[in-house]
Scaffold this active site. Structure first.
Site, mmCIF file in Angstrom:
data_model
loop_
_atom_site.group_PDB
_atom_site.id
_atom_site.type_symbol
_atom_site.label_atom_id
_atom_site.label_comp_id
_atom_site.label_asym_id
_atom_site.label_seq_id
_atom_site.Cartn_x
_atom_site.Cartn_y
_atom_site.Cartn_z
ATOM 1 N N CYS A 10 -12.585 -25.259 47.371
ATOM 2 C CA CYS A 10 -12.384 -25.833 46.046
ATOM 3 C C CYS A 10 -10.953 -26.392 45.956
ATOM 4 O O CYS A 10 -10.119 -26.083 46.799
ATOM 5 C CB CYS A 10 -12.627 -24.796 44.958
ATOM 6 S SG CYS A 10 -11.747 -23.261 45.213
ATOM 7 N N CYS A 13 -8.092 -24.001 46.478
ATOM 8 C CA CYS A 13 -7.789 -23.526 47.830
ATOM 9 C C CYS A 13 -6.869 -24.523 48.537
ATOM 10 O O CYS A 13 -5.955 -24.138 49.256
ATOM 11 C CB CYS A 13 -9.052 -23.352 48.653
ATOM 12 S SG CYS A 13 -10.398 -22.604 47.739
#
Lengths: 76, 326
Positions: A10, A13
């Site tokens: 995502c 991250c």
């Protein structure tokens, strides 16, 4: 030193990965950065909220994005 | 206290832009200015305060608290935890697996996952400031109720058999829990401030666009859709309007911050409370991206059941609220 970023990819991250990269570059330490996206591997760390930051096999944070400054402190 | 935002909007629209209070455009613009300034101010205060309190709560402790409890207690506790913890759909799978590993029943986990996106501080701020306390209490009660009932149903049909191999492995494994506890339990003043500041930045960055879009749509509805239209076609609480609103809400992928200003406008135009609630719940709780993520742990059959379950629950909520003419 080995730094791992746990997360399924995502945007958060990626942000954490960039912060870690910056921290490593600024400290000029010899560290290997790795993204861990495999769910089983993430589970093996016992992490339930991504993104998580792992330094030398030890979970430092999970569910938040520490700044490059904060990561530097953890590395040292 | 909140009237300063009305006055601010008065000043901007009527004095700075010199628009006539009778025009539709001025009406819509006034609604937009008042709501965005009010919401943004309240959000900044509330997100910071809640994050300050929440700084010491972490999900590992929630999990340890939930494991080995009585089921009925578990559903209620999980839904309540879901309400106070922030939710990011990219975390839902590790969380699902982590809970499963700790032998928490699937239903309890689902209670958490159903309620989590519905209730959060952003939703409470928006509801409280735009729709009033009564509606906010109903919304929270329905959000937790949906989590509890949904979770109970998932256990009732023994959903374990519909899990994918990945989740089933987690279910059967006996990995020691609690060995990852990275957050210090004791937090200093400064730690809390830093946590709250980061939360504020992250959450605000995520929701501000939604608020603008939501309020913009609300302003359009407010200024341009005639009230008679809504009252005549949807206002009498025709039975089909509730399932229609629920179905319409599913492909509309929004979070609470986008849909609540729209709901305010619809309510003001005379859309019944039940229909509005059903629409909001399904927009927020059920979305295709979320289903795509859950596909990793649920077989298609369970996903379909879950989808129908949400649809049924929200429709029932809508009918009940319309029936008692809330």
């Amino acid at each position: 030193m080995k730094i791992q970023i746990l997360g399924t990819g995502c945007p958060k991250c990626n942000q954490l990965y960039q912060n870690a990269q910056q921290a490593v570059a600024e400290l000029a330490v010899d560290a290997e950065l790795e993204k861990v996206t495999d769910l089983n591997a993430i589970m093996a760390f016992g992490v339930m909220v991504t993104p998580a930051l792992v330094i030398d096999g030890q979970v430092k944070t999970s569910g938040k994005i520490p700044s490059a400054e904060a990561i530097k402190e953890m590395i040292q | 206290m909140l009237s300063i935002f009305t006055r601010l909007a008065d000043w901007i629209v009527y004095s700075v832009f010199g628009m006539s209070p009778e025009s539709r455009l001025a009406d819509g613009l006034h609604f937009f200015v008042e709501d965005t300034t009010k919401i943004f101010a309240l959000l900044i205060v509330m997100i910071y305060l809640i994050a300050w309190v929440r700084a010491a709560v972490n999900i590992e402790r929630v999990r340890d608290y939930l494991s080995g409890r009585h089921r009925v207690f578990g559903y209620v506790a999980a839904a309540s935890f879901g309400a106070v913890t922030p939710f990011c759909s990219c975390s839902s799978i590790p969380l699902f697996l982590g809970f499963t590993q700790a032998r928490i029943p699937i239903g309890t986990t689902m209670s958490f996952l159903i309620t989590s996106p519905i209730i959060n501080e952003v939703a409470i701020v928006l509801l409280g400031s735009l729709l009033g306390v009564k509606f906010t209490v109903c919304y929270v009660a329905v959000g937790i109720g949906a989590g509890v009932l949904g979770g109970a149903f998932i256990d009732l049909i023994k959903a374990e058999k519909y899990l994918t191999a990945l989740a089933a492995t987690a279910h059967g494994s006996t990995v020691a829990t609690g060995h990852a506890n990275p957050d210090p339990v004791k937090m200093s003043f400064r730690d809390r401030h830093e946590f709250a500041r980061d939360e504020l930045k992250t959450i605000f960055r995520r929701v501000w666009k939604w608020v603008l879009i939501g309020v913009g749509l609300g302003a359009l509805l407010h200024g341009f859709v005639p009230e008679e239209f809504v009252v005549e076609h949807l206002g009498a609480g025709q039975w089909w309007s509730v399932p229609a609103a629920t179905l319409l809400g599913i492909p509309l992928y929004s979070n609470a911050s986008g849909v609540i200003p729209v709901a305010e406008s619809l309510l003001n135009k005379g859309l019944p409370v039940g229909t509005t609630l059903a629409f909001m719940m399904s927009t927020v709780a059920a979305s295709f991206p979320e289903f795509m993520i859950l596909k990793q742990v649920m077989k298609p059959k369970l996903l379909l059941i879950f989808f129908l379950l949400l649809l049924t629950m929200f429709t029932a909520v809508g009918w009940i609220f319309n029936l008692i003419n809330f």
